[in-house]
Motif scaffolding. Structure first.
Motif, PDB file in Angstrom:
ATOM      1  N   SER B  67       6.465 -29.482  -8.589  1.00  5.96           N
ATOM      2  CA  SER B  67       6.663 -29.568  -9.877  1.00  5.96           C
ATOM      3  C   SER B  67       5.962 -30.471 -10.240  1.00  5.96           C
ATOM      4  O   SER B  67       4.844 -30.500 -11.379  1.00  5.96           O
ATOM      5  CB  SER B  67       8.127 -29.639 -10.315  1.00  5.96           C
ATOM      6  OG  SER B  67       8.227 -29.568 -11.641  1.00  5.96           O
ATOM      7  N   ARG B  68       5.821 -31.779  -9.880  1.00 11.33           N
ATOM      8  CA  ARG B  68       5.285 -32.846 -10.532  1.00 11.33           C
ATOM      9  C   ARG B  68       3.932 -32.919 -10.147  1.00 11.33           C
ATOM     10  O   ARG B  68       2.990 -33.131 -11.049  1.00 11.33           O
ATOM     11  CB  ARG B  68       6.072 -34.329  -9.928  1.00 11.33           C
ATOM     12  CG  ARG B  68       5.244 -35.586  -9.925  1.00 11.33           C
ATOM     13  CD  ARG B  68       5.568 -36.357 -10.950  1.00 11.33           C
ATOM     14  NE  ARG B  68       6.070 -35.891 -12.285  1.00 11.33           N
ATOM     15  CZ  ARG B  68       5.743 -36.124 -13.450  1.00 11.33           C
ATOM     16  NH1 ARG B  68       4.758 -36.966 -13.673  1.00 11.33           N
ATOM     17  NH2 ARG B  68       6.617 -35.521 -14.377  1.00 11.33           N
ATOM     18  N   SER B  71       2.077 -30.403 -12.220  1.00 10.29           N
ATOM     19  CA  SER B  71       1.725 -30.865 -13.915  1.00 10.29           C
ATOM     20  C   SER B  71       0.711 -31.840 -13.976  1.00 10.29           C
ATOM     21  O   SER B  71      -0.124 -32.244 -14.846  1.00 10.29           O
ATOM     22  CB  SER B  71       3.032 -30.962 -14.485  1.00 10.29           C
ATOM     23  OG  SER B  71       3.469 -32.343 -14.348  1.00 10.29           O
ATOM     24  N   ASP B  72       0.878 -32.822 -12.607  1.00  6.46           N
ATOM     25  CA  ASP B  72       0.018 -33.906 -12.966  1.00  6.46           C
ATOM     26  C   ASP B  72      -1.760 -33.214 -12.629  1.00  6.46           C
ATOM     27  O   ASP B  72      -2.466 -33.858 -13.150  1.00  6.46           O
ATOM     28  CB  ASP B  72       0.249 -34.795 -11.575  1.00  6.46           C
ATOM     29  CG  ASP B  72       1.251 -35.997 -11.817  1.00  6.46           C
ATOM     30  OD1 ASP B  72       1.878 -35.694 -12.868  1.00  6.46           O
ATOM     31  OD2 ASP B  72       1.625 -36.699 -10.724  1.00  6.46           O
ATOM     32  N   ASP B  75      -2.918 -32.273 -15.870  1.00  7.97           N
ATOM     33  CA  ASP B  75      -3.132 -33.270 -16.659  1.00  7.97           C
ATOM     34  C   ASP B  75      -4.412 -33.940 -16.341  1.00  7.97           C
ATOM     35  O   ASP B  75      -4.970 -34.553 -17.347  1.00  7.97           O
ATOM     36  CB  ASP B  75      -1.644 -34.465 -16.557  1.00  7.97           C
ATOM     37  CG  ASP B  75      -0.536 -34.328 -17.432  1.00  7.97           C
ATOM     38  OD1 ASP B  75      -0.447 -33.168 -17.981  1.00  7.97           O
ATOM     39  OD2 ASP B  75       0.426 -34.724 -17.161  1.00  7.97           O
ATOM     40  N   ARG B  76      -4.518 -34.382 -14.962  1.00  7.61           N
ATOM     41  CA  ARG B  76      -5.906 -34.635 -14.725  1.00  7.61           C
ATOM     42  C   ARG B  76      -7.143 -33.943 -15.313  1.00  7.61           C
ATOM     43  O   ARG B  76      -8.104 -34.479 -15.448  1.00  7.61           O
ATOM     44  CB  ARG B  76      -5.974 -34.894 -13.167  1.00  7.61           C
ATOM     45  CG  ARG B  76      -5.305 -36.254 -12.525  1.00  7.61           C
ATOM     46  CD  ARG B  76      -5.825 -36.165 -10.961  1.00  7.61           C
ATOM     47  NE  ARG B  76      -5.377 -35.241 -10.487  1.00  7.61           N
ATOM     48  CZ  ARG B  76      -4.128 -34.907  -9.690  1.00  7.61           C
ATOM     49  NH1 ARG B  76      -3.012 -36.116  -9.955  1.00  7.61           N
ATOM     50  NH2 ARG B  76      -3.929 -33.945  -8.996  1.00  7.61           N
ATOM     51  N   GLY B  78      -6.891 -32.566 -18.316  1.00  7.19           N
ATOM     52  CA  GLY B  78      -6.727 -32.604 -19.553  1.00  7.19           C
ATOM     53  C   GLY B  78      -6.406 -31.506 -20.201  1.00  7.19           C
ATOM     54  O   GLY B  78      -7.021 -30.997 -21.512  1.00  7.19           O
TER      55      GLY B  78
END
Lengths: 415, 415
Positions: B67-68, B71-72, B75-76, B78
């Motif tokens: 999960s983490r 989403s990371d 995010d990387r 953008g």
């Protein structure tokens, strides 16, 4: 990113005007703020809620147009508009096809300089204001945000602006006319215009339209510091709504940017922040949790909101406090990199519309006293370092500062 | 308006893909809909609320990422994203800088084709779903919209999708895996992509990424017609919230455009419609009143919402009914002209972003079965005549049709 060139003028009467021509845009947006905010309203029974009623009534007829004629005229130009009122100001935002900018400006000048403020319009506006005052508790998430402001912000800026029953009933057409004339002044007023427009033409037009508008608005001053501590309001709701607030840097402080990044990692920017992950994702404690940073001219406030079941409310609050304390130890390099990317893509993705640019011009002039291009804002983000963020986090979130935070709770039982 | 050129493909497995390259855009948006909606959920205790939980859990780990990590990774890049679920579908909307489009698509494919759906993620997702189910009454304006749908829309499309306590508790990782595999199929799935991209490259990439994804999703069918009539829910609120709903044309009907214009004059498009003027402005009966037109593939529904004090609720409803009947006599030429201008400027002002275009591509493919350029949409509005609108209004709002409307009320007392 397109080349940007913002021009800033001071119109004879004292109004600040920032204009950004945007090549290739089809529209133009005008954001115009006048210094008529709830913090400057008469106190309590004398007329609390005045500026909220004014923000409604100035739309109801202006110059030689009735209420209906005025809104029909804006509709014929295809103007999408909204007014809002805050502690400091009434703001109108209007977007139109670029060719209609000058006619739109003429109508907005009528609204601000020649509002009719007639008796029947006041009766209907007052009735609406009384209703929205009476229904504040129907939306507990909004209600808890009102309660946290009451204790976390200095008076008179801590007022919700909806006024009081006696205050609203004290308003008359005569008192409103007098207040508007005294409070709606060019010095303290700010206009941002962005779009496919010619800055010189707009400036000349505004000089002409605002001829004879003169004077300085008296700014409200702090009368008491924030009480802080905690406040509880009992309410028959299925959820317990809580807000935790910490005093934070104001917009013009150098610390506002590292603070913004820290808030993003802790509880902003969607679904991968620490609060979302710890409170919602791992523990399923509450459906909504998030942090926002209200960053004003004179002060800033960071607010964490969570809505939880009454049974899990204490655990939710404890978990939030743990994360606040842990943030004092700083963010990781990975978190920093992702937050910088998110901040920058947010600035670029949302930032190029005429509406976003006009709002940024007016907001920067008010909160910073000068304007910034989109490229300048991005460059500032690029210069930010991990060390700056972590130094700020250590200072801002030491245990003593966290203890100074305020807490508001709305729900079936206290925490 | 810029020249537009939309390409539509059917990917081998059956997914429809519409791509609109936008010159000069800095971003790209992907809107991807899969046919997993609440109307297809297991009934009641068997698993009502399944698709709502699925829309949450597919974000919590996919392919070889936890999960983490998932989403990371977004995010990387953008990526600004959101998922939503409706009666028909789960939809993800993702906006990124154009250069990141291909990597973003790879991650979204992991999410839809290889979700992990693990036990601990289910526990947290279920807990959240139970909370949002339990707190529906905390927002009476939302609650009354759920109630009106229950009686104004045929089953099973009238369900709110939050499920039931027993239904949510019946879900297991195994049942969710099986449901996802059975329901998330390429035939019935739709993707819209808009931005600074090369259509052929995107199509080739999707062919490769979706290789082996096969099958047809079974569409839910109507099981009962709408009950209509009226429904009342007692609630301790300071306001009485009411919703009135009328069956209306579906999107593909020729009548949907005249209907949209009529709704705009009656209760849409901001602050100069008839309901706003008669109910709010002249009489101050309620703070919020407005009409919206939900225009779907299989049916449409027009809904009028008003929130009033309990004392003035009956007068508010009577005033709304009077305006509905009066609309049967048609709109004036002035109203028609202003509404056309408003409709067109709304289409142009909001319509050029990559996000708006990608959503329009996916929405048109689903509801109409074909795509339209922005210029085509504007041209359709230009061809609309006053006579068409008034013929439609006379037919749609004759007294018999108004009597067929449904009414939902939430508040301290019935009307």
């Amino acid at each position: 990113m397109k080349k940007q060139n913002i021009e800033v003028f001071t119109i004879a009467g004292g109004m600040k005007l920032a204009i950004e021509p945007i090549e290739g845009a089809t529209t133009a947006t005008i954001v115009w703020t006048v210094p008529v905010g709830s913090a400057g309203d008469p106190i309590g029974d004398l007329g609390a809620g005045e500026s909220n009623v004014l923000s409604e009534i100035i739309l109801r007829g202006a110059g030689d147009r009735t209420s209906r004629e005025f809104s029909d005229a804006l509709d014929r130009l295809g103007v999408q508009r909204a007014t809002s009122s805050s502690g400091y100001a009434i703001t109108v935002s209007a977007t139109c096809m670029a060719a209609q900018t000058e006619e739109t400006l003429q109508l907005l000048c009528d609204m601000y300089l020649r509002p009719r403020i007639e008796a029947d319009a006041l009766e209907a506006s007052r009735e609406l204001a009384l209703q929205s005052l009476g229904s504040l508790t129907d939306d507990p998430q909004h209600f808890v945000s009102i309660k946290i402001n009451e204790i976390a912000i200095p008076a008179p800026f801590n007022q919700h602006g909806y006024g009081s029953v006696k205050g609203l009933n004290a308003l008359t057409p005569e008192s409103l006319h007098a207040s508007w004339k005294r409070r709606c002044r060019p010095t303290g007023s700010i206009m941002g215009v962005a779009g496919a427009i010619d800055p010189t033409k707009i400036r000349d037009l505004m000089e002409r339209l605002l001829e004879g508008w003169r004077g300085v608005s008296v700014e409200p001053k702090e009368t008491a510091s924030a009480s802080r501590g905690s406040i509880y309001e009992k309410q028959v709701s299925s959820q317990t709504h809580m807000c935790l607030a910490l005093p934070s840097p104001r917009e013009a402080d150098d610390a506002s940017l590292p603070h913004r990044l820290m808030v993003r990692v802790l509880g902003g920017g969607g679904m991968s922040n620490r609060l979302f992950s710890e409170v919602r994702e791992k523990r399923g404690l509450c459906y909504s949790v998030g942090m926002s940073y209200g960053c004003g001219r004179d002060r800033g406030l960071s607010t964490i909101y969570a809505g939880s079941t009454p049974e899990r409310a204490s655990e939710t609050l404890a978990c939030i406090r743990t994360e606040l304390a842990r943030m004092g130890q700083g963010v990781t390099e990975g978190e920093f990199t992702r937050a910088i990317i998110g901040l920058k893509s947010g600035i670029v993705m949302g930032g190029e519309s005429t509406m976003a640019r006009a709002a940024a011009l007016a907001g920067d002039l008010f909160r910073r006293g000068h304007v910034r291009t989109l490229a300048e804002v991005v460059a500032t983000v690029d210069r930010l370092t991990l060390a700056q963020v972590n130094e700020h986090a250590a200072q801002e979130l030491d245990p003593k500062r966290i203890d100074e935070g305020a807490l508001a709770v709305v729900g079936p039982g206290p925490l």
